[in-house]
Scaffold this active site. Structure first.
Site, PDB file in Angstrom:
ATOM      1  N   CYS B  33       0.811  -1.212   0.000  1.00 45.44           N
ATOM      2  CA  CYS B  33       0.000   0.000   0.000  1.00 45.44           C
ATOM      3  C   CYS B  33       0.843   1.259   0.000  1.00 45.44           C
ATOM      4  O   CYS B  33       0.323   2.367  -0.085  1.00 45.44           O
ATOM      5  CB  CYS B  33      -0.930   0.010   1.182  1.00 45.44           C
ATOM      6  SG  CYS B  33      -2.142  -1.297   1.090  1.00 45.44           S
ATOM      7  N   CYS B 103      -3.058   7.846   6.959  1.00 45.55           N
ATOM      8  CA  CYS B 103      -1.696   7.976   7.483  1.00 45.55           C
ATOM      9  C   CYS B 103      -1.724   8.213   8.985  1.00 45.55           C
ATOM     10  O   CYS B 103      -0.882   7.705   9.726  1.00 45.55           O
ATOM     11  CB  CYS B 103      -0.960   9.133   6.813  1.00 45.55           C
ATOM     12  SG  CYS B 103      -0.628   8.846   5.078  1.00 45.55           S
TER      13      CYS B 103
END
Lengths: 392, 145
Positions: B33, B103
């Site tokens: 990813c 994130c």
């Protein structure tokens, strides 16, 4: 404006001053609608025809075979959707490659939802389409082969002549997305047996928002935009006269300067590739080393992620692009880099630099110096690099 | 695209590095990813986080959230560190673009993973700490065309 080093010419290019100059009178002076009968408007019609003629000549086509569109993407959509529509009695199968632009791939996905069958042919590790697989994929119901001329990310140039020959042999129409190639490479639609070709002005120093679809005489293709009788009743809508004029001017200059320009670009690009490969460890070049657009360099830097690299380059006033997921807005990195067999983490660390003839050797050297520093900094931050160095 | 604080933490990240013989180390995310975060914690006998370091493979937001997360846990107790959410990390950075919210989740998970490792090494149970997920992308949706 601060000096910037623009190395993203595959994304778009600067509109040449000569092009802007050619366009300007068609905004406020010659603003008539080309469909009108009076003298004031007919000169606009002539301006459109002049542009069409320049473009047709640049690719060995007839003036009646060039249809202006709003973009290369529109031309791609049109070629695929309208061919499927017009040849429904023959079949419902399209063949394309795995590394097409999204303008083709997402159109194919849309068509698949509407009952069209699509075969996505593999490419080799350099991004060249597997011709045997392509030929084997042809069925009696195949109506179209669509393979891009040159890839926008890795610059690989496809064997167009061979694909054209296969299409002809099996009596299947051949469309190519030549958005990256037109104006960069010699193209003759007859030599290559191309039936349809998409292109866009802003990739060759023309204005944005204008493209064309070449449709060979005799190819049945339906109109996708319905309305007035513009573009031989195939693409309705009042012509974007200034942009069409600008497109013609841009093609004229691109054809006249092609040899010198691409020679210069090649030299710059090769200097860039050589220095990066020699001076930075754990890096690879993506795409074919020889059959490659003259202005394209594409690298993968191991252990780092592309968006970080781009932001740090941007802080040094260098414009570039990456195939990392973060820059595509999805979780997967570039489908092109995955199709040539790169593992995800290597694909995430890709960097595309596309030069123009306005770039200097000093710009290239400055860029390589910055890349070296940034890659080093990001690797020192990378857990992947840490693990790799510990294992060594 | 990024706030000044994100850019600051991205370009001058705090606490980059490793801690030898760390009390706890947590690595989350995956290379597939495009982001991996590793956080090292040095926790004293009183349960105070004396030092923290990180390493991150990822985009600007991934680096900035890791950096900010380390700043937020430094000097805190284990229980205080456990209370630090991805929202707190985001707020401390004056926000993240919507596509980068994951994130901050990764940063929260990385702290939890390091604390989990610490608890396992010490043979203790930290109340409210669950085994960290290694992949925070599991629940995200894909775009349809």
């Amino acid at each position: 404006m601060e000096k910037k080093i623009y190395l993203d010419n595959a994304a778009t290019t600067k509109t040449r001053p000569e092009v802007v100059e050619a366009m300007l009178p068609f905004f406020a002076d010659f603003y008539g609608n080309p469909s009108s009968v009076y003298e004031f408007a007919t000169q606009n019609k002539k301006a459109i025809d002049d542009s069409r003629s320049i473009i047709a000549k640049a690719m060995g086509a007839d003036i009646s075979e060039i249809y202006f569109t709003g973009s290369g993407t529109e031309a791609d959509n049109w070629a695929l959707k309208a061919t499927v529509d017009a040849y429904a009695s023959k079949g419902n199968h399209i063949i394309t490659s795995k590394i097409e632009h999204h303008a083709i791939l997402h159109t194919c996905e849309y068509l698949q939802k509407h009952g069209v069958e699509v075969t996505y042919v593999d490419v080799d590790e350099n991004g060249i389409i597997k011709l045997d697989q392509l030929e084997k994929a042809i069925r009696p119901t195949t109506v179209l082969i669509s393979v891009m001329f040159a890839n926008n990310e890795i610059g690989t140039i496809q064997p167009m002549k061979e694909i054209g020959a296969i299409a002809k042999k099996h009596n299947v129409l051949f469309h190519t997305d030549a958005v990256q190639a037109f104006g960069q490479l010699d193209i003759n639609v007859n030599d290559l047996n191309i039936d349809m070709m998409s292109a866009s002005a802003h990739k060759l120093n023309g204005p944005k928002g204008i493209g064309f679809l070449y449709i060979r005489k005799g190819v049945k293709i339906r109109s996708m935009i319905h309305g007035g009788g513009q573009e031989r009743q195939r693409r309705a809508g009042t012509e974007n006269v200034p942009s069409i004029v600008g497109y013609g001017k841009a093609v004229e200059i691109a054809m006249a300067t092609m040899k010198d320009r691409t020679e210069k670009e090649l030299k710059l690009r090769d200097r860039l590739m050589k220095r990066v490969l020699e001076e930075i460890p754990f890096v690879r070049v993506n795409g074919d080393k020889i059959r490659r657009l003259p202005n394209n360099a594409n690298f993968s830097f191991q252990f780092i992620e592309g968006e970080s690299l781009l932001i740090m380059l941007d802080m040094n006033h260098i414009c570039a692009s990456s195939g990392s997921a973060c820059t595509s807005g999805s979780l997967d990195p570039s489908h092109v880099l995955l199709a040539i067999g790169l593992p995800h983490e290597i694909a995430h660390g890709s960097l595309r630099l596309t030069v123009s003839d306005e770039i200097t050797e000093e710009d290239i050297d400055y860029t390589v110096d910055r890349i070296k520093e940034i890659v080093d900094k990001l690797r020192k931050m990378s857990p992947l690099y840490e693990d790799f160095m510990k294992k060594k | 695209m990024y706030t000044e604080k994100v850019m600051d933490h991205f370009t001058n990240p705090r606490n980059v590095g490793e801690i030898e013989n760390a009390s706890g180390v947590g690595t989350v995310g995956n290379a597939k990813c495009g982001d991996i975060m590793r956080i090292y914690l040095d926790i004293d006998e009183a349960g105070i986080i004396n030092d923290v370091k990180f390493k991150t493979f990822g985009c600007g937001a991934a680096v900035a959230t890791s950096s900010m997360a380390t700043e937020l846990v430094k000097g805190k107790t284990v229980n205080e560190a456990l209370q630090i959410t991805n929202k707190a990390v985001m707020e401390a950075l004056d926000g993240l673009p919507p596509v980068k919210v994951h994130c901050s989740l990764l940063a929260e998970e990385a702290i939890h993973a390091a604390l989990w490792d610490y608890a396992e090494k010490k043979g203790i149970l930290i109340e409210g700490l669950e085994r960290p997920k290694s992949d925070i992308h599991e629940e995200e949706e894909s775009v349809e065309y």
